[in-house]
Design a protein around this motif. Sequence first.
Motif, mmCIF file in Angstrom:
data_model
loop_
_atom_site.group_PDB
_atom_site.id
_atom_site.type_symbol
_atom_site.label_atom_id
_atom_site.label_comp_id
_atom_site.label_asym_id
_atom_site.label_seq_id
_atom_site.Cartn_x
_atom_site.Cartn_y
_atom_site.Cartn_z
ATOM 1 N N ASP A 207 0.813 -1.226 0.000
ATOM 2 C CA ASP A 207 0.000 0.000 0.000
ATOM 3 C C ASP A 207 0.843 1.272 0.000
ATOM 4 N N VAL A 208 2.107 1.168 -0.379
ATOM 5 C CA VAL A 208 3.011 2.325 -0.389
ATOM 6 C C VAL A 208 3.608 2.487 -1.783
ATOM 7 N N ILE A 209 3.526 3.711 -2.340
ATOM 8 C CA ILE A 209 3.992 3.973 -3.704
ATOM 9 C C ILE A 209 4.911 5.191 -3.707
ATOM 10 N N ALA A 210 6.072 5.062 -4.338
ATOM 11 C CA ALA A 210 7.022 6.176 -4.444
ATOM 12 C C ALA A 210 6.450 7.270 -5.332
ATOM 13 N N GLU A 211 6.648 8.523 -4.937
ATOM 14 C CA GLU A 211 6.115 9.661 -5.679
ATOM 15 C C GLU A 211 7.145 10.319 -6.585
ATOM 16 N N ASP A 212 8.346 9.749 -6.663
ATOM 17 C CA ASP A 212 9.401 10.342 -7.491
ATOM 18 C C ASP A 212 10.335 9.237 -7.956
ATOM 19 N N ASP A 213 10.664 9.218 -9.247
ATOM 20 C CA ASP A 213 11.504 8.129 -9.755
ATOM 21 C C ASP A 213 12.989 8.317 -9.440
ATOM 22 N N ARG A 214 13.355 9.419 -8.770
ATOM 23 C CA ARG A 214 14.745 9.617 -8.356
ATOM 24 C C ARG A 214 15.057 8.917 -7.037
ATOM 25 N N ILE A 215 14.041 8.385 -6.362
ATOM 26 C CA ILE A 215 14.260 7.635 -5.125
ATOM 27 C C ILE A 215 14.957 6.326 -5.495
ATOM 28 N N PRO A 216 16.211 6.119 -5.090
ATOM 29 C CA PRO A 216 16.975 4.959 -5.574
ATOM 30 C C PRO A 216 16.508 3.644 -4.966
ATOM 31 N N TYR A 217 16.116 2.716 -5.822
ATOM 32 C CA TYR A 217 15.723 1.385 -5.381
ATOM 33 C C TYR A 217 16.925 0.449 -5.496
ATOM 34 N N THR A 218 17.933 0.743 -4.688
ATOM 35 C CA THR A 218 19.177 -0.026 -4.687
ATOM 36 C C THR A 218 19.639 -0.226 -3.250
ATOM 37 N N CYS A 219 20.735 -0.961 -3.087
ATOM 38 C CA CYS A 219 21.275 -1.254 -1.762
ATOM 39 C C CYS A 219 22.631 -0.588 -1.563
ATOM 40 N N ASN A 220 23.040 -0.523 -0.307
ATOM 41 C CA ASN A 220 24.344 0.001 0.068
ATOM 42 C C ASN A 220 25.012 -1.041 0.955
ATOM 43 N N SER A 221 26.207 -1.451 0.620
ATOM 44 C CA SER A 221 26.860 -2.533 1.356
ATOM 45 C C SER A 221 27.211 -2.154 2.792
ATOM 46 N N ASP A 222 27.279 -0.856 3.075
ATOM 47 C CA ASP A 222 27.637 -0.401 4.427
ATOM 48 C C ASP A 222 26.423 -0.077 5.283
ATOM 49 N N HIS A 223 25.296 0.215 4.644
ATOM 50 C CA HIS A 223 24.102 0.625 5.382
ATOM 51 C C HIS A 223 22.871 -0.130 4.878
ATOM 52 N N VAL A 224 21.945 -0.393 5.800
ATOM 53 C CA VAL A 224 20.625 -0.858 5.400
ATOM 54 C C VAL A 224 19.828 0.389 5.027
ATOM 55 N N TYR A 225 19.258 0.389 3.861
ATOM 56 C CA TYR A 225 18.639 1.605 3.328
ATOM 57 C C TYR A 225 17.130 1.605 3.564
ATOM 58 N N HIS A 226 16.663 2.569 4.351
ATOM 59 C CA HIS A 226 15.228 2.753 4.599
ATOM 60 C C HIS A 226 14.694 3.713 3.537
ATOM 61 N N LEU A 227 14.001 3.157 2.553
ATOM 62 C CA LEU A 227 13.564 3.960 1.408
ATOM 63 C C LEU A 227 12.461 4.944 1.759
ATOM 64 N N ALA A 228 11.520 4.526 2.617
ATOM 65 C CA ALA A 228 10.253 5.260 2.747
ATOM 66 C C ALA A 228 9.984 5.795 4.152
ATOM 67 N N PRO A 229 10.821 6.695 4.649
ATOM 68 C CA PRO A 229 10.535 7.263 5.972
ATOM 69 C C PRO A 229 9.469 8.360 5.945
ATOM 70 N N TYR A 230 9.192 8.914 4.761
ATOM 71 C CA TYR A 230 8.305 10.083 4.673
ATOM 72 C C TYR A 230 7.051 9.737 3.869
ATOM 73 N N LEU A 231 5.942 9.585 4.591
ATOM 74 C CA LEU A 231 4.676 9.166 3.987
ATOM 75 C C LEU A 231 3.652 10.295 4.043
ATOM 76 N N ASP A 232 2.800 10.362 3.005
ATOM 77 C CA ASP A 232 1.776 11.417 2.978
ATOM 78 C C ASP A 232 0.803 11.284 4.145
#
Length: 365
Positions: A207-232
């Motif tokens: 039920d969550v959809i990104a509002e911008d295609d610049r939000i990177p859907y990738t990983c970082n070997s040093d950090h766990v990446y939380h993509l969606a901290p900011y919801l409408d």
Amino acid sequence: MNEWVQVSRKQGFVDGAKVDETVTDCLNVTIKRDKAIGTLSGNVQNITEKNGTKMEQENVKKKKEMCPTISPLLKGPISILINLELDYNAKKTNTSKPPLQNWPPTLEEVAVHYKDLKLGGSYAGPRDCKCKTSVAVIVPFRDREMHLRYFLYYIHQLLQRQQLCYQIIVAEQVGSETFNKGQLMNSAFVYANRSTNFDCFIFHDVDVIAEDDRIPYTCNSDHVYHLAPYLDKFNYKWGGYLTVCAALAFTKEQFTAVNGYSGEFVGWGGEDDDMGVRIKSTKYTVSRLKENYIRFKMIKHNSDKGNPKNPRRLNRLRLAHERMKEDGLSSLNTSTVDVIKYMTHTRLKLKTFMPKYVKEVLNRP
């Protein structure tokens, strides 16, 4: 009804717009003309053209280079169309708009729209360059078909604009047991590892959809990446604490290091906070981008009888450190009922089993 929101199932659609009949007729005439020319050219010319095409394809393969770090296909903000009754921001927008007809697209329509998808919801990447990374998007799911149609329509658009190789895996819980999100995600991770060598695993709410295609859907070997901290739903403000909800990206090594998600949180709540504790217990940290375009839309839904709020989630959360090694991937207890491969996604139908502590509580006099 406005033309820009109409989806014609008979004629197809392009970016949500109706295909003009006149243009379609012109295309048909052109195709017939080209066929006639091909017939008159003779078999020798056809063979030459086929050989030439093969040589061209081979040359393209040889010259194929790595895709750029920043995709040239990115357009920025994504216009997300959602019916008003499902939109948390409906009161802030024009509520006089008529309801959207034939929307969201069906699975068949999504498949027609994204023609380069392979069976199972996989995408091998753009034709002119090699993907820099391959991503498995894992979606825990039950009884949210409408939400899934929205999600699939927009997620394929975003991932292809980012020039990623990817597959969408929907982990659906079947049976009457209370929803167990952690077990579903762990099961899909195990399945994905057996089928393909993915670089990145993104665990994503339906039920969550990104509002911008610049939000990177990738990983970082040093950090766990939380993509969606900011919801409408929360006015694009992060609640803080250990919560890593909505969309979270791990490498294989990271997810294995935290032993996956806890399988002991049944019902709504707890598994995301527990994951926050797990990550903090390892050498990894959680990374969140702060650019102003990191925005996600959450689709409204009614309360699910099979996913009630877990009254014991806080008690289990206090024991997160103690349970981490024994509770998760190492204790996975699900059975695969079926695997269905649609053009838009692979659906794992899974049966979960009630955690031991829940059985003990229910059996108390």
